[in-house]
Each structure stands twice: as C-alpha cells, then as structure tokens.
Motif scaffolding. Sequence first.
Motif, PDB file in Angstrom:
ATOM      1  N   SER B  15      42.336  52.192  46.171  1.00  0.00           N
ATOM      2  CA  SER B  15      43.785  51.973  46.088  1.00  0.00           C
ATOM      3  C   SER B  15      44.114  51.195  44.829  1.00  0.00           C
ATOM      4  N   TYR B  16      45.268  51.507  44.259  1.00  0.00           N
ATOM      5  CA  TYR B  16      45.850  50.634  43.233  1.00  0.00           C
ATOM      6  C   TYR B  16      47.021  49.939  43.892  1.00  0.00           C
ATOM      7  N   GLY B  17      46.835  48.688  44.249  1.00  0.00           N
ATOM      8  CA  GLY B  17      47.890  47.996  44.979  1.00  0.00           C
ATOM      9  C   GLY B  17      48.179  48.745  46.272  1.00  0.00           C
ATOM     10  N   LYS B  18      49.417  49.164  46.454  1.00  0.00           N
ATOM     11  CA  LYS B  18      49.788  49.857  47.684  1.00  0.00           C
ATOM     12  C   LYS B  18      49.439  51.333  47.643  1.00  0.00           C
ATOM     13  N   LEU B  19      49.270  51.854  46.414  1.00  0.00           N
ATOM     14  CA  LEU B  19      49.053  53.286  46.260  1.00  0.00           C
ATOM     15  C   LEU B  19      47.608  53.655  46.585  1.00  0.00           C
ATOM     16  N   GLU B  20      47.418  54.434  47.645  1.00  0.00           N
ATOM     17  CA  GLU B  20      46.065  54.855  47.996  1.00  0.00           C
ATOM     18  C   GLU B  20      45.758  56.166  47.290  1.00  0.00           C
ATOM     19  N   VAL B  21      44.787  56.121  46.393  1.00  0.00           N
ATOM     20  CA  VAL B  21      44.515  57.262  45.525  1.00  0.00           C
ATOM     21  C   VAL B  21      43.378  58.120  46.072  1.00  0.00           C
ATOM     22  N   LEU B  22      42.356  57.479  46.634  1.00  0.00           N
ATOM     23  CA  LEU B  22      41.285  58.224  47.299  1.00  0.00           C
ATOM     24  C   LEU B  22      41.271  57.807  48.762  1.00  0.00           C
ATOM     25  N   GLY B  39      42.419  70.520  40.937  1.00  0.00           N
ATOM     26  CA  GLY B  39      43.468  69.940  41.761  1.00  0.00           C
ATOM     27  C   GLY B  39      44.628  69.511  40.889  1.00  0.00           C
ATOM     28  N   PRO B  40      45.801  69.344  41.514  1.00  0.00           N
ATOM     29  CA  PRO B  40      46.984  68.990  40.730  1.00  0.00           C
ATOM     30  C   PRO B  40      46.834  67.625  40.063  1.00  0.00           C
ATOM     31  N   SER B  41      47.642  67.425  39.037  1.00  0.00           N
ATOM     32  CA  SER B  41      47.623  66.157  38.328  1.00  0.00           C
ATOM     33  C   SER B  41      48.006  65.012  39.257  1.00  0.00           C
ATOM     34  N   GLY B  42      47.272  63.937  39.198  1.00  0.00           N
ATOM     35  CA  GLY B  42      47.561  62.791  40.048  1.00  0.00           C
ATOM     36  C   GLY B  42      46.897  62.849  41.405  1.00  0.00           C
ATOM     37  N   SER B  43      46.046  63.863  41.640  1.00  0.00           N
ATOM     38  CA  SER B  43      45.428  64.003  42.951  1.00  0.00           C
ATOM     39  C   SER B  43      44.215  63.090  43.126  1.00  0.00           C
ATOM     40  N   GLY B  44      43.791  62.427  42.053  1.00  0.00           N
ATOM     41  CA  GLY B  44      42.686  61.467  42.177  1.00  0.00           C
ATOM     42  C   GLY B  44      41.367  61.951  41.604  1.00  0.00           C
ATOM     43  N   LYS B  45      41.378  63.041  40.830  1.00  0.00           N
ATOM     44  CA  LYS B  45      40.136  63.587  40.292  1.00  0.00           C
ATOM     45  C   LYS B  45      39.451  62.608  39.346  1.00  0.00           C
ATOM     46  N   SER B  46      40.240  62.086  38.384  1.00  0.00           N
ATOM     47  CA  SER B  46      39.652  61.143  37.432  1.00  0.00           C
ATOM     48  C   SER B  46      39.153  59.896  38.148  1.00  0.00           C
ATOM     49  N   THR B  47      39.934  59.434  39.100  1.00  0.00           N
ATOM     50  CA  THR B  47      39.539  58.224  39.820  1.00  0.00           C
ATOM     51  C   THR B  47      38.216  58.445  40.539  1.00  0.00           C
ATOM     52  N   LEU B  48      38.063  59.597  41.167  1.00  0.00           N
ATOM     53  CA  LEU B  48      36.807  59.903  41.854  1.00  0.00           C
ATOM     54  C   LEU B  48      35.637  59.858  40.870  1.00  0.00           C
TER      55      LEU B  48
HETATM   56  N1  ADP Z   1      44.876  51.987  36.549  1.00  0.00           N
HETATM   57  C1  ADP Z   1      45.768  52.511  37.416  1.00  0.00           C
HETATM   58  N2  ADP Z   1      46.711  51.723  37.987  1.00  0.00           N
HETATM   59  C2  ADP Z   1      47.605  52.224  38.854  1.00  0.00           C
HETATM   60  N3  ADP Z   1      47.626  53.505  39.242  1.00  0.00           N
HETATM   61  C3  ADP Z   1      46.715  54.341  38.721  1.00  0.00           C
HETATM   62  C4  ADP Z   1      45.749  53.888  37.775  1.00  0.00           C
HETATM   63  N4  ADP Z   1      44.972  54.933  37.429  1.00  0.00           N
HETATM   64  C5  ADP Z   1      45.443  55.985  38.111  1.00  0.00           C
HETATM   65  N5  ADP Z   1      46.491  55.644  38.896  1.00  0.00           N
HETATM   66  C6  ADP Z   1      47.221  56.523  39.798  1.00  0.00           C
HETATM   67  O1  ADP Z   1      46.295  57.119  40.654  1.00  0.00           O
HETATM   68  C7  ADP Z   1      46.657  58.459  40.927  1.00  0.00           C
HETATM   69  C8  ADP Z   1      45.483  59.361  40.629  1.00  0.00           C
HETATM   70  O2  ADP Z   1      45.196  59.315  39.253  1.00  0.00           O
HETATM   71  P1  ADP Z   1      44.038  60.189  38.600  1.00  0.00           P
HETATM   72  O3  ADP Z   1      42.789  59.943  39.323  1.00  0.00           O
HETATM   73  O4  ADP Z   1      44.061  59.907  37.160  1.00  0.00           O
HETATM   74  O5  ADP Z   1      44.536  61.674  38.881  1.00  0.00           O
HETATM   75  P2  ADP Z   1      44.072  63.027  38.213  1.00  0.00           P
HETATM   76  O6  ADP Z   1      42.924  62.741  37.324  1.00  0.00           O
HETATM   77  O7  ADP Z   1      43.753  63.916  39.362  1.00  0.00           O
HETATM   78  O8  ADP Z   1      45.247  63.563  37.460  1.00  0.00           O
HETATM   79  C9  ADP Z   1      47.887  58.761  40.098  1.00  0.00           C
HETATM   80  O9  ADP Z   1      49.005  58.657  40.926  1.00  0.00           O
HETATM   81  C10 ADP Z   1      47.893  57.662  39.079  1.00  0.00           C
HETATM   82  O10 ADP Z   1      49.215  57.352  38.734  1.00  0.00           O
END
Ligand code: ADP
Lengths: 231, 246, 223
Positions: B15-22, B39-48
């Motif tokens: 999670s980033y703060g309140k936003l749960e990404v994975l 997957g669509p942009s913002g779906s959490g691929k990079s984060t994974l």
């Molecule tokens: N450092 C960060 N701080 C806050 N939110 C983030 C950060 N990095 C990514 N996010 C949010 O996490 C979500 C997933 O991001 P990301 O993994 O980059 O998606 P993808 O690579 O699938 O496009 C997005 O909503 C993005 O805005």
Amino acid sequence: MNADITQWDRFLASFFDLAVMQKYLPDIVDGFLLTCHLAILIVISGLVLGLILAVIRAYEFWLTSWLIVVFADVMRALPPLVFILLLYFGLPGVGLNLSGYAATYVTLTLVLAAFSEEIFRAGILATPKGQWEAARSTGLGFGQSLAYVIMPQAIRMTVPPLTNRTIAIAKNTALGTVVGVGEILNQATTGQSFSGNASPLVLGALAYLILFIPVVVFGRWVETRFAWRRT
Amino acid sequence: MSDTPILDVQGLRKSYGKLEVLKGVDLAVRERELVFIIGPSGSGKSTLLRCCNRLEESNGGAVIFDGTDITAKSTNINAVRQKIGMVFQSFNLYPHMSAEGNVALALRKVLKRPKAEALERARAALDRVGLSDKAENYPNQLSGGQQQRVAIARALALEPKMVLFDEPTSALDPELVGSVLEVMRDLRTAGMTMLVVSHEMRFAREAADRVVFMDEGHIVEEGPPEQVFGDPQMPRTRDFVSRIDH
Amino acid sequence: MEFILQNFFNWDIVTQAWPLLLRGFGMTLILMAAVIPVGCIGGLTVALLGQSRFRAVRWLTIIYVDFFRAFPPLVLLIFIYAGLPFAGIDLPAIVSVCLAFLLNSSAYYGEVFRAGIESVGTGQAEAARSTGLSGFQTTTYVVLPQAIRNVLPDLVSNTLEVAKLTSLASVVALPELLYSADMARSVTFNATPIVMAAVLYLVLLWPLVRLLSRIEHRSMGSR
Ligand SMILES: Nc1ncnc2c1ncn2[C@@H]1O[C@H](COP(=O)(O)OP(=O)(O)O)[C@@H](O)[C@H]1O
Ligand SMILES: [Mg+2]
C-alpha cells in the motif's frame, strides 16, 4: 581655466601620488597575499565541510538532519560580520582567545559550509530517482550508490551556483579588516590614514580588481560551460 | 524446466498510504521460464516487479527467491540483487559514465573485481547485446535502443539468475524496439529466466511461456499466450485484450 | 555554564541595551527598505541595457557588472566613504551607503534579471510583437513577468544577501543594528548585545531563508 588645472592637479595628488603609492605598495602586496591565502583556506575547508554535511544529511537520520538544517539556516540568516564580532569579542569572555584572522576564517568557513551543504543537497535531490534505483538494483549499497552514481551527477549540476557562492564568500575576507586582519582593505585604509592621502585606497582597489576580475570572469565561463543537459 | 520455482511470490501486499496497490498477489516463476505481465496502467505491474528486488518494501506476504525470503529484514538484499537483474523503462544509465563504465561499476564495487577484469567482463556483456563497438560511448551519444541494450548488459554482467524487465521498449521509437526485443529473444534462447512487463503482444505470443493479466492489484488470469490472448476466460481480460491486441 | 550565561546571555545587559538596539533595529529596517528597491531598480535597468541593440551598450553593461562584482561590498563602501572626501565630495554616511549598495546590488540583481530575461524564449516576444504590442509593452507585460518567475529563487536569495549586507553600514558609523550592538558591547565589555543583534537578525531573516529553501529545491528539481 587655471582653476580647472589646479583642481585636476589636486585630484591627481590625492589619488595618484606616486611617492605615496611606492611607499605603501609593499603593504598592499602583503595584504594581497594574506587575502589570497585566507580565501583559499576558506574555500577548501568550507566546500569540504559542506560536502560532508550534505552526505550525512543524505542518510536522513532525523537528529543529524535536524541539526544540519538548524546550522545551515542560522549561518545563512546571520550577517557574517555579526558572527565575526561574536567570535572575536565574545569568546575571550569564556577564556577562548581567537585572533581576528581565526574569527574570520571560522566564520566564513561555516558560512560557505552552510550554503554549499544546501546546494549539494539540492543537487542530490535533483538527481532522478531512477539513478538510485538502477544503482541499487545492481546490488550497490546506499553509500556506494551515493558515492559512485549520485554525487558525481549532483556535483556537476551544482557547479554554477556553487562557483558564484564561493566567489561571493571569498570576497567577504574583506570583513576581516574590522577585527584587524591585515588583508588588502586593512592595509589600504591604514595607509590612507597614515599618509592622509587616498592613493593607498586606489592601490587597494587595483589589488582587488587584479584578484577578483579573473575570478568573476571565470564564474561567467563556468556558468555557460556547465549548463549541462541530460539526454 | 525444473519444478521448484526460482521466484515465488506469496500473498504479496503493498500500500501507499491508504491506496492498496497489490492486494495479495501469488505468482511463481520457474527456472528458464519467460513470464509476461500485462494489464492496464496503474494496475500494479511495476510495483510487483519492484517488490521482487525490494526496491519497494512490501506490507505483507513473501517473496522467495532461490530459497531465501527477500522481504525478511535479515536478508542481505545487496547480495540478492546481484542475482536479480532489472531493466527499466527509462534505461537509467549513469550519464557520467561510458557504456562500459556503466556495466563495470557493480562488477568492481559489488563483486570487487579488479578493474581490468571488470572491464573485460563489461565488454563481453556489451558484445552479447551487439554493442561491442560502443563501449566507450557515453549515454548521450547512444540512441534509445542502444541505451536500453547497455542497460540490459549492465544487468547481465553480474550473471544474474533472473532478469526483471519493466516496459523495456515503451520509451523507444518504434523502429528501435526490434533491436531490444532481439536481445531478449537471444536471452530466452540461452535459457535466462525472465519476468517481463510489456505490451509487445507479438513478442509475447512467440516467446512467452506464460502470460499473466493483472488488474487493480490482483492477478485476474494467467495461462499460455494462446489462451490469454486467443481465448481469455475472464471478462476483464477479454476487454483488455480486445483493446490492445490488433 | 554560569560563565557562558554571564558573557552571552546577561539579562541585566539585555534590559540596559534593549532601547539602543531597538533604535538600531529600526534604522536597519529603514536601510533595507531603501537599498533593496534601489538595487532592484538599478539591476533591472542594467539588465534591460544588457539587451540593447547596440553592441557597445551591451559590452559596457558587462564591464559595469563584472567591475562591481569584483569589489567586496565593504571595499566599495569604505572607498566611497573614505575616498570621495579627497575629491572634495563629502557625503553623509547614509548616502555613501546607498551609493555603495546601488553600485554593488545593481550589478548582482542585474545578473539575475538578465538570466531571467534570457530564460524566456524569443517566441514569446515574437508572439507579443505579432499582436501589435510595442517593444516596451512586450517587455513589461510579456517578458518580465515570466522572467521574474523563472528566477524567483535567485531574486529571493539575492535580496537576502542585500538585507544582510546592511550590517556593513556599521563600519561607517551608521547607527544601525550591528553598530548599536557593538557600541553597547564596547561600553559593557560583554558580548550579550551582539547576541541580541544576532537574535534580531535571525527573527527578521530566518523566514526568508526557509522560503528560499522551499523554492530552491523546487527549481533544481524542475531543471
Ligand atoms: N511511490 C508511489 N507513491 C504513491 N503511489 C504510487 C507510487 N508508485 C505507484 N503508485 C500508485 O500505485 C498504483 C500502481 O502503480 P504501478 O505499479 O506503477 O502501475 P503500473 O506499472 O501497472 O502502471 C498507481 O495507482 C500509482 O499511482
Ligand atoms: Mg509501470
């Protein structure tokens, strides 16, 4: 017409009296050398200290960061002359005698350290995050990434503002005259009051021009040379 | 292909703060496998991907790489990172170093190789990506495709067991994409384990062992490319694939 | 500890010196209010002259700027204050101070404004001229507002420097804050008045330093 000529003669005699100039030239040269080495010492120790502080701050321990911020803020907000007088007149009261030279050296070193710390830090923060990530992803540690990847770029970015700030602070060595440091300005005003003639001042002015015109021109060159773009 | 996965992501949360990404991701990658994530942009691929070498700290679950849980505090992450290469969308080459300097840095400072040996290995890695003649060029003297291949060489030089690719071709002009894909194809042939976030569908169809579709922090569907692209099971996958796969 | 309190934070001396220092502080504020606008306007003039069509004018401004940047401000001040009387020109301290600041600050502000003006692309001026604005209007309404925004951190930073420089006036016996403090020090043989002056400078200038840190980091990041 005649009156004009005598006026002109009087002007020459007050500002360009060759005999007076000759007499005080050695003093001005002494002052010149003192200004040079004081300035060089300040520049070296101030930049090194500023760099060290910026690196410590990069580790983001709250206590050290907080101390550095307070230090940098105070040294940037206080007029350097205030700090020089504080050291020079204040420390003897607690049994620490600082010469005027030492008070000037310490003050300007700390001022340069404060400004350069802020500039280096701005450079570190301005280096793209991807550079950290690339470095860390190959297994480099935090310190290694900072030393080999981030700092070389940050320093390069900070060369123009740093050069200008350093020049400005080096010129502040003139403040030493207030606490009796025999640098150029001090020698010039002493000569002027002993001789009752402004020629030593003119010599002093020339000494400053000889010393700092090249430095100012160098600063100009650095500014264009290091307008550095990434691709 | 052995059966124990070299990378095993278990119930990963971030999670980033309140936003749960994975929101609890499970994914296993076996040795020599090439897994594609779409997957669509913002779906959490990079984060994974970034949790897989701990560029991001996860908030729950585990990432087991080659038998070690890399999310554990006690793990020496720098040692693990040598074994997991990463290639970024924006290359992230060090602009103050030549191509071989970029590749040699970690060889010298992490593996502590002597300079001569490091440079030799750097040149070998550059040769592998077809850039032996550009070793002394600086990043700003290279095209985007060449820069990305240097970045791949930088990852390969450490002889990793696996390489993560985060949209390696999306910052490239179309005519330069091919050269980077070719390098990745060679890597696949050589048996490198790869986890790739990319939307190069043609490449995925021909080279991927498995395609994973992510949406809103979940893995929605995974399977062989023919199935995910040709006959997606889930409506969201179908929707996504129909929009990108022409 | 006692020793330090006695020498740097002596309450008796604080109460004694307070009225004198307050008057000095008032003078410092007046000085700042005078020399900052003077320097700004001088600098703007220098910068605009630096954009002149005539090469000679452009060169003259460069020489002017580099000449006065080569002198430490204190040197300029003392030479004006102590040197001009020899030419039969006797200026009151405050006029000497203002003159020295005009020469020194206009050179520095001039460089800042020049960088700002050059940071605005020529397309802006061309667009403005193409709509029929005069050269003067183009500069005032289109170029300068953008120029100033682009170099705002440098402007603030330079203003901070000028504000601190007013302390130099103490050297030519202008009774501003530092001069008053040093007077009080020499009468009481105690450093407390200088500490008080330092505190007053901090109270006045610290917010500016904070502001500067904010906008400086932002601008480096966008570069
Ligand atoms: N450092 C960060 N701080 C806050 N939110 C983030 C950060 N990095 C990514 N996010 C949010 O996490 C979500 C997933 O991001 P990301 O993994 O980059 O998606 P993808 O690579 O699938 O496009 C997005 O909503 C993005 O805005
Ligand atoms: Mg992404």
